[in-house]
Write a protein that holds these residues in place. Structure first.
Motif, PDB file in Angstrom:
ATOM      1  N   ASN A  29       0.590  -1.115  -0.129  1.00 59.52           N
ATOM      2  CA  ASN A  29       0.084  -0.201  -0.167  1.00 59.52           C
ATOM      3  C   ASN A  29       0.626   1.103  -0.104  1.00 59.52           C
ATOM      4  O   ASN A  29       1.599   1.004   0.612  1.00 59.52           O
ATOM      5  CB  ASN A  29      -1.196  -0.243   0.835  1.00 59.52           C
ATOM      6  N   GLY A  51       0.538   4.472   1.076  1.00 58.41           N
ATOM      7  CA  GLY A  51       0.681   4.747   2.808  1.00 58.41           C
ATOM      8  C   GLY A  51       1.768   4.234   3.087  1.00 58.41           C
ATOM      9  O   GLY A  51       2.256   4.960   4.445  1.00 58.41           O
ATOM     10  N   GLY A  52       1.572   3.336   3.277  1.00 60.31           N
ATOM     11  CA  GLY A  52       3.356   2.281   4.279  1.00 60.31           C
ATOM     12  C   GLY A  52       4.448   2.214   3.234  1.00 60.31           C
ATOM     13  O   GLY A  52       5.756   1.597   3.669  1.00 60.31           O
ATOM     14  N   HIS A  93      -8.891   3.832  -0.582  1.00 62.01           N
ATOM     15  CA  HIS A  93      -7.776   4.809  -1.043  1.00 62.01           C
ATOM     16  C   HIS A  93      -8.104   5.027  -2.123  1.00 62.01           C
ATOM     17  O   HIS A  93      -6.734   6.124  -2.088  1.00 62.01           O
ATOM     18  CB  HIS A  93      -6.659   3.971  -0.830  1.00 62.01           C
ATOM     19  N   TYR A  97      -1.146  -4.776   7.572  1.00 68.62           N
ATOM     20  CA  TYR A  97      -2.172  -3.852   7.803  1.00 68.62           C
ATOM     21  C   TYR A  97      -2.862  -4.220   5.849  1.00 68.62           C
ATOM     22  O   TYR A  97      -3.719  -4.212   6.446  1.00 68.62           O
ATOM     23  CB  TYR A  97      -0.926  -2.983   6.753  1.00 68.62           C
ATOM     24  N   ALA A 138      -3.745  -7.208   4.343  1.00 71.98           N
ATOM     25  CA  ALA A 138      -4.050  -8.382   4.925  1.00 71.98           C
ATOM     26  C   ALA A 138      -5.267  -8.248   5.890  1.00 71.98           C
ATOM     27  O   ALA A 138      -6.710  -8.934   6.381  1.00 71.98           O
ATOM     28  CB  ALA A 138      -2.762  -9.373   5.575  1.00 71.98           C
ATOM     29  N   SER A 197      -6.185  -4.849   6.893  1.00 70.06           N
ATOM     30  CA  SER A 197      -7.291  -3.219   7.474  1.00 70.06           C
ATOM     31  C   SER A 197      -8.186  -3.402   5.930  1.00 70.06           C
ATOM     32  O   SER A 197      -9.280  -2.645   5.791  1.00 70.06           O
ATOM     33  CB  SER A 197      -6.901  -2.031   7.177  1.00 70.06           C
ATOM     34  N   TYR A 202      -8.972  12.324   7.629  1.00 70.47           N
ATOM     35  CA  TYR A 202      -8.471  10.945   7.247  1.00 70.47           C
ATOM     36  C   TYR A 202      -9.095  10.561   6.750  1.00 70.47           C
ATOM     37  O   TYR A 202      -8.551   9.627   5.574  1.00 70.47           O
ATOM     38  CB  TYR A 202      -8.525  10.014   8.591  1.00 70.47           C
TER      39      TYR A 202
END
Lengths: 700, 78
Positions: free
Chosen positions: A359, A361-362, A409, A457, A459, A461, A556
């Motif tokens: 992702n 964001g990671g 996202h 994450y 997996a 969320s 957010y």
């Protein structure tokens, strides 16, 4: 491993201390009836956290002044979770785990059970760490094939005699699931793990042979209770693995079960009172908040500081070199996912990974290099230490991951290796179709299944079919990247692969409805760092449609941080605009009502302090947060505290995260969703002006 | 593997920890737990920290915390 050793202790000095720490009343020592007291300090699931072990040591020394005997034990998983311990490779020598053992030696730990993560660095390192330890590692439910394994059989239990002559036995047990504890199965060659409860039954005779029989387990609280129920005989079970912080331990089948959370947040203390015949007359347990221990053992602190000082050296280890930087989430995401697909560790474990996801964001840096690439760079890139989760998936399963990614996202947030994909977006900003291709541009065959890896994450969320069918491979993404850069990909390939990759793409079905022109760039980037033009635009729309004085919109959940911006001077069309917002706006409405300026300011401060960032985009108010050390400490606004304002909140957040909003009187809820309000507002706007670029919320 | 969070079944992968069950249940709750605003307790009312390994038998409940954590961060990777 060393043979079991006898830990003779110098008799504790009997000193009565009324209250000595944290307001905790100490137990008296020097019993008038000739009895004695034993304190057992315990930690579990420390996971490489060295900080505050100096406080534990200080606390132990204080107790030694008070109790006849003090022992310190760990209930497993002392390793894995902190780079200084996990990546301790000095001048090319693998010394992983050594910092933790050295610090525990200095603390004076007496005993540890082998937890599942003690195997994470491999058997040679476990053996070396055990030999370096001044304390014993024990484990009863393990068999070792000496011809194959590289770790010696540890003692199943140890016996200790206290200074006042009480004889204690500690039995070690570790969790076993599907034959193995939760670690890399490839590290467990030559080892057989037996059922812990059945093993404990074999040793139940110990309860009659010792004054105190103690289970030192790494099973988890549920399993400890089962052990107490089915086996019994233990006076105390000191547990770990489930990270349960048992503040007020109780008896299960007359067994006191204790556990002290994880990561050294708590120190557990068991107290056992013996009478003159060394019979147990009382057992109790409690937790001590480690950060509230007032003192520090300087010698232990010095060892910790010595290792902390080496962190730079560990992180500066060169693992590759880049002539030009690899920049952008697409290129970096491709590198990260390639590292997973080509991971030798996963291959050794039998995973033939076809496809990997990461992702956006990671991905925590904008560029890697130029110059030497180091271990530290990888930890900056992926600081979470996420585990890799592996699935067997059909193409429909893979598409469901991508569809969910779009919903939550925005398009092409997921970076990929092993295939490319394209998302076709309808004018209503919904996924019309997901197309999957191999690297040659051919459709991915639908009749086949694929081994798909993703970080924990995603997996956990993301909502997708087959989410519960994955397996934790117990390999960290950042570890896979370090290996990839150091051992798998050469400098030439690295420098010639990640320049301008485009494995993910989107296209809009039809041109979409033109909405307005924009004079400013519309972007959701930095959504929790301050106002964004997309956030201001939505708040303006809600304010205009509802007619309130002040409109708010959640940063957010409402904004997609990774979405492409819309350039200044361009025509804004419906689908492009909607990619800036989460699909959250399709469902959520606005609640409106009245509130005083004082209460509204307090609410805005509370939202800032909820996550110490900008949690709201606004219209009709200017907000400045004061912050110290990353924490929001105060607020200034242009609200008049004694004036009454009409205000709107997102309906979902109002009913959940915000509830209750003190001083707010709800008058109603819009019929229109936030998305519909945005369209209605833009219907009357020809040009989106400079005002949406205002810094309405800032953190000083 | 399936565990219970706030009375609802939550499906997680094999080898999951408490944090995975909470993330699966609600990212918002996960953020609040990381921020120290909420915490997770087991059936017996003991606090369970996020790194705890799951067996599949857990019944977890998210409750309000009395105070914030010192290491305040939202834990988000989104």
């Amino acid at each position: 491993m060393k043979t079991s050793k006898f830990n003779a202790k110098v008799a504790g000095v009997a000193v009565l201390m009324a209250v000595f720490l944290l307001g905790v009343t100490s137990l008296s020592a020097g019993h008038a009836d000739g009895g004695h007291s034993l304190a057992i300090l315990h930690v579990n699931d420390v996971h490489g956290v060295l900080e505050n072990l100096d406080r534990v040591s200080w606390y132990k020394q204080k107790l030694e002044e008070e109790y006849d005997e003090v022992l310190t034990v760990t209930a497993g998983d002392i390793f894995t979770g902190n780079a200084i311990v996990d990546e301790y490779v000095i001048d090319g020598e693998n010394l992983r785990g050594k910092p933790m053992v050295d610090v525990l030696n200095e603390v004076g730990v007496d005993l540890s059970v082998i937890g599942n993560h003690e195997f994470d660095y491999g058997q040679k390192r476990l053996q070396a760490n055990a030999e370096n330890a001044d304390f014993e590692f024990i484990l009863a439910n393990l068999e070792v094939d000496e011809e194959v394994a590289e770790v010696e059989l540890p003692p199943a239990y140890v016996k200790m005699e206290t200074s006042f002559g009480a004889e204690l036995a500690f039995l070690g047990l570790v969790e076993v699931r599907d034959k193995y504890p939760a670690t890399l199965p490839t590290n467990l060659y030559g080892l057989t793990f037996n059922d812990p409860v059945a093993t404990a039954k074999e040793y139940s005779y110990l309860t009659d042979e010792f004054d105190a029989y103690i289970g030192l387990t790494h099973l988890g609280y549920e399993w400890d209770r089962e052990l107490a129920e089915e086996v019994g005989g233990f006076d105390v079970i000191i547990g770990g693995n489930s990270a349960t912080a048992i503040a007020e331990p109780g008896l299960t089948n007359d067994v006191l079960i204790v556990q002290a959370g994880e990561d050294l947040e708590f120190l557990g203390q068991v107290t056992i009172e013996f009478n003159e015949e060394n019979e147990i007359v009382e057992r109790s347990g409690k937790l001590v908040k480690v950060t509230e221990i007032e003192g520090s053992d300087d010698e232990v602190k010095e060892v910790i500081e010595g290792y902390r000082a080496e962190l730079d050296k560990i992180f500066s280890r060169k693992i590759n070199h880049l002539d030009e930087p690899i920049d952008g989430t697409e290129n970096l995401g491709c590198l990260m996912t390639d590292a997973v697909v080509r991971s030798p560790k996963l291959e050794e474990m039998g995973y033939d990974v076809d496809i990997a996801f990461q992702n956006s964001g990671g991905i925590r840096i904008g560029a890697l290099g130029p110059g030497d690439v180091t271990v530290g760079d990888v930890f900056d890139l992926e600081p979470f230490g996420n585990d890799i989760i592996v699935y067997e998936m059909t193409t429909d399963d893979i598409k469901s991951v991508i569809r969910n990614d779009f919903d939550d996202h925005g398009p092409t947030d997921l970076k990929v290796s092993g295939m490319t994909y394209k998302v076709l977006i309808s004018p209503e900003n919904e996924v019309e179709e997901v197309k999957l291709y191999n690297y040659y541009g051919e459709d991915l065959p639908e009749e086949e299944t694929y081994t798909v890896a993703m970080n924990e994450y995603i997996a956990s969320s993301y909502d997708f079919s087959a989410r519960n069918e994955g397996e934790n491979a117990h390999v960290r993404v950042n570890d896979a990247i370090v290996t990839f850069l150091e051992d798998v990909i050469g400098e030439f390939e690295l420098n010639h692969t990640y320049g301008n990759l485009d494995r993910t793409s989107k296209s809009f079905v039809g041109e979409g409805v033109p909405l307005a022109e924009t004079e400013v760039k519309l972007s959701s980037e930095g959504k929790t760092e301050g106002s964004t033009s997309a956030g201001n635009l939505m708040a303006d729309a809600i304010k205009a449609v509802t007619g309130v004085d002040v409109a708010t919109f959640p940063s957010y959940s409402g904004l997609n941080a990774g979405a492409d911006s819309i350039s200044a001077g361009s025509e804004v069309r419906q689908p492009q605009l909607l990619t800036l917002y989460g699909n959250y706006i399709n469902e959520n409405k606005a609640v409106w009502g009245e509130i005083s300026g004082k209460h509204l300011e307090e609410f805005l401060l509370e939202r800032g302090q909820a996550y110490d960032n900008v949690d709201l985009q606004v219209s009709g108010v200017n907000v400045t947060y004061q912050a110290e050390d990353g924490k929001v400490t105060g607020i200034e606004t242009d609200l008049k505290r004694d004036k009454t304002y009409s205000v709107s909140f997102n309906s979902y957040a109002y009913g959940g995260d915000y509830a209750p909003v003190p001083g707010f009187t709800k008058d109603g809820e819009t019929e229109l969703t936030e998305q519909e309000m945005l369209f209605e507002y833009l219907d009357g706007v020809d040009v989106i002006g400079e005002n949406v670029a205002e810094d309405r919320v800032i953190i000083e | 593997m399936e565990v219970e969070v706030n009375g609802e079944p939550v499906k997680v992968f094999s080898g999951a920890r408490v944090r995975h069950a909470i993330m699966s249940y609600s990212l918002e709750d996960y953020r609040l737990i990381n921020a120290g605003k909420r915490l997770v307790v087991d059936e017996a009312g003991n606090e369970v920290q996020l790194g705890g390994e799951l067996t599949g038998r857990e019944k977890l409940t998210i409750v309000e915390a009395s105070g914030g954590r010192e290491d305040l961060q939202d834990g988000s990777q989104g």
